[in-house]
Design an enzyme around this catalytic site. Structure first.
Site, PDB file in Angstrom:
ATOM      1  N   SER A 177      19.177  19.761 -14.751  1.00 17.97           N
ATOM      2  CA  SER A 177      18.145  20.750 -15.051  1.00 17.97           C
ATOM      3  C   SER A 177      18.790  21.987 -15.661  1.00 17.97           C
ATOM      4  CB  SER A 177      17.428  21.130 -13.753  1.00 17.97           C
ATOM      5  OG  SER A 177      16.843  22.408 -13.867  1.00 17.97           O
ATOM      6  N   HIS A 218       0.830  -1.220   0.000  1.00 22.35           N
ATOM      7  CA  HIS A 218       0.000   0.000   0.000  1.00 22.35           C
ATOM      8  C   HIS A 218       0.860   1.264   0.000  1.00 22.35           C
ATOM      9  CE1 HIS A 218      -3.432  -2.596   1.177  1.00 22.35           C
ATOM     10  NE2 HIS A 218      -2.505  -3.217   1.892  1.00 22.35           N
ATOM     11  N   LYS A 222       3.083  -2.982 -39.424  1.00 25.24           N
ATOM     12  CA  LYS A 222       4.536  -2.917 -39.270  1.00 25.24           C
ATOM     13  C   LYS A 222       5.100  -1.689 -38.543  1.00 25.24           C
ATOM     14  CE  LYS A 222       4.840  -4.583 -43.441  1.00 25.24           C
ATOM     15  NZ  LYS A 222       3.578  -5.389 -43.360  1.00 25.24           N
TER      16      LYS A 222
HETATM   17  N1  ARG Z   1       3.362  -4.247 -48.442  1.00 26.95           N
HETATM   18  C1  ARG Z   1       2.277  -5.132 -48.110  1.00 26.95           C
HETATM   19  C2  ARG Z   1       2.189  -5.312 -46.598  1.00 26.95           C
HETATM   20  O1  ARG Z   1       3.038  -4.785 -45.928  1.00 26.95           O
HETATM   21  C3  ARG Z   1       2.516  -6.447 -48.766  1.00 26.95           C
HETATM   22  C4  ARG Z   1       1.303  -7.141 -49.284  1.00 26.95           C
HETATM   23  C5  ARG Z   1       0.609  -6.336 -50.267  1.00 26.95           C
HETATM   24  N2  ARG Z   1      -0.334  -7.097 -51.000  1.00 26.95           N
HETATM   25  C6  ARG Z   1      -1.161  -6.488 -51.807  1.00 26.95           C
HETATM   26  N3  ARG Z   1      -1.939  -7.237 -52.488  1.00 26.95           N
HETATM   27  N4  ARG Z   1      -1.209  -5.206 -51.905  1.00 26.95           N
HETATM   28  O2  ARG Z   1       1.305  -5.953 -46.064  1.00 26.95           O
END
Ligand code: ARG
Length: 505
Positions: free
Chosen positions: A278, A157, A326
């Site tokens: 600082s 706590h 990604k």
């Molecule tokens: N650059 C795409 C990705 O990162 C790859 C697959 C793209 N396929 C497509 N039919 N546009 O997912």
């Protein structure tokens, strides 16, 4: 007509702003090595399966090997005009060897290609991250023997609770790191499977050998269903979830470092090289790496949420929504790995002030439980009664402005109010935080011998798991070396049938 590799049915090209909105080449360079390795495996398989002729296979492999050499020297750059890494490598191959380069993409789609590359990148990250977590745990568990008696106030706590040792605290965080590493590696069996050969979504009418490409690419097996293989991103969610949980574990550890670094606690000092000053207050030393380990955990949590939202409305079959995985996914994984590395290095130079810890424990009644325990073990008092007597004692001491250091007061109180006779010397021993710490004996406790046990057991687990991780890494290296070796031997004239008899599955 569009200049794109897919441009046949288009009468005009996309505009630059549409290209910028839709391309992934700017984040795909991370998959370049894997895309080339994959191309080599696919071309070997097409030749082996008799889909491409031996001489076309040779030409394709020669071009790909040359590209791989250039890449290894840092000379292969992606061009966003080719949209993504997959079209880039195909375009570069055709540039180098002419129209025969167009035979590489037979019986494949970017939809299985991108998933193959991304899984290959991820499995390397899994090895990097789990190795780093294991090494951090090893450092924490291998701290100096003296730290088993470096006293800190343990908190519940956020209130002082009972004395613990710095080594015990480190071993506790090491357990979390070990689970984080195990959680990441548990996903290996769901990630190291091969989508290649699933093509766009339905497989193909060509007779592929997917076991063969799986082996060349170091995968355990081909994925079972082409529609699933090209559509699923649940494995990125799984990794992001483990990363989010791991980043939050580190954040909790660093929260303690930040708090305990303050002048008010003064229990911990990070090395100057992990702090900044600082611009106005000359006295400041801010533990910024620890603060950012807390703050940056938000990236992993955010990535998890973003991936879940990205996927939730995409029915089976590839849609471009899925390429949004990604930037966020890799960004979060990179940040988490940086955090593990920096927290690990910071730990090696962080000092714990046991003298201060012991003082705080004296001042804040951290050993009151021990008085109750003694009433149970020496005076046969029921624990609940012992708890009440000791609570009375603490209440009275607080009212009179005393602490447990004032043994004349505490012993007189117990004698007068509860007819319990403990000498002042005994009372001093009972309430001494270091002495209390030494007397903990239960398994898993903060007692020095018990901490030594925890350290030894976990260190042998770490050693075993580090060996496994390194073996897995070297198996991947061997698979790549075997792919390149096989490609070179075909280029140098060995016939595909000869080589397949030797190394074929
Ligand atoms: N650059 C795409 C990705 O990162 C790859 C697959 C793209 N396929 C497509 N039919 N546009 O997912």
């Amino acid at each position: 007509m569009s200049e794109k590799l897919w441009g046949g049915r288009f009468s005009s090209d996309i505009t630059d702003d549409v290209l910028r909105y839709t391309e992934t080449a700017s984040v795909d360079s991370r998959m370049l090595e894997h895309d080339l390795w994959q191309n080599i495996a696919h071309v070997l398989m097409l030749g082996y399966a008799g889909i491409n002729t031996e001489s076309d296979t040779r030409a394709l492999l020669a071009g790909l090997l040359e590209m791989e050499g250039t890449r290894a020297d840092g000379g292969l750059k992606l061009d966003i005009r080719q949209e993504d890494v997959h079209l880039n490598t195909e375009f570069m191959l055709i540039e180098r060897i002419g129209p025969v380069g167009g035979r590489m993409h037979t019986a494949r789609s970017r939809n299985d290609q991108v998933q193959t590359d991304a899984r290959m990148v991820t499995r390397e990250w899994l090895l990097d991250a789990s190795e780093e977590l294991l090494l951090f745990a090893q450092d924490l568990l291998g701290c100096s023997e003296a730290e088993r008696e470096t006293v800190l106030p343990g908190y519940t706590h956020s209130q002082a609770a009972q004395p613990i040792s710095a080594a015990f605290w480190k071993a506790a965080h090491a357990q979390a790191l070990l689970r984080d590493a195990a959680r990441l590696m548990d996903s290996w069996k769901r990630i190291n499977i091969n989508p290649l050969g699933s093509c766009a979504l339905a497989g193909t009418t060509f007779g592929l050998d997917r076991d063969y490409t799986s082996r060349l690419l170091g995968f355990d097996a081909p994925m079972a269903n082409a529609l699933d293989a090209t559509s699923t991103r649940d494995w990125t969610v799984e990794v992001a979830a483990s990363a989010a949980s791991g980043a939050v574990n580190l954040s909790r550890m660093q929260e303690e470092i930040v708090t305990w670094s303050s002048n008010e606690y003064a229990l911990v000092e990070v090395h100057d090289s992990f702090a900044t000053g600082s611009s106005i207050m000359p006295q400041k030393k801010n533990p910024v790496v620890a603060e950012l380990a807390r703050g940056k955990s938000g990236r992993a949590v955010g990535a998890l949420v973003q991936l879940l939202v990205m996927e939730k409305s995409v029915g089976l079959g590839y849609s471009c929504d899925l390429q949004e995985d990604k930037p966020v996914y890799w960004g979060a994984l990179d940040t988490y790995l940086d955090t593990i590395r920096l927290c690990r290095r910071q730990n090696l130079q962080t000092t714990f002030n046991g003298t201060r810890g012991r003082e705080l424990c004296w001042d804040n009644f951290s050993t009151a439980t021990e008085i109750a325990n003694i009433l149970v073990s020496r005076f046969n008092t029921p624990f609940r009664t012992a708890h009440r007597f000791t609570g009375d004692l603490v209440n009275a001491a607080l009212a009179a402005g005393h602490t447990l250091r004032d043994v004349a007061f505490t012993t007189a109180f117990l004698r007068d109010e509860h007819d319990i006779e403990i000498s002042e010397a005994d009372m001093r021993q009972i309430c001494d935080p270091l002495n209390t710490l030494r007397s903990y004996i239960s398994a898993g406790s903060t007692g020095p011998a018990r901490v030594a046990e925890q350290q030894a057991q976990s260190l042998s687990d770490v050693a075993k798991r580090l060996t496994e991780t390194r073996q897995m890494r070297s198996r991947l290296g061997e698979a790549k070396a075997e792919s390149l070796r096989t490609a070179r031997s075909v280029v140098s004239g060995e016939s595909l049938t000869e080589f397949t008899m030797e190394v074929g599955v």
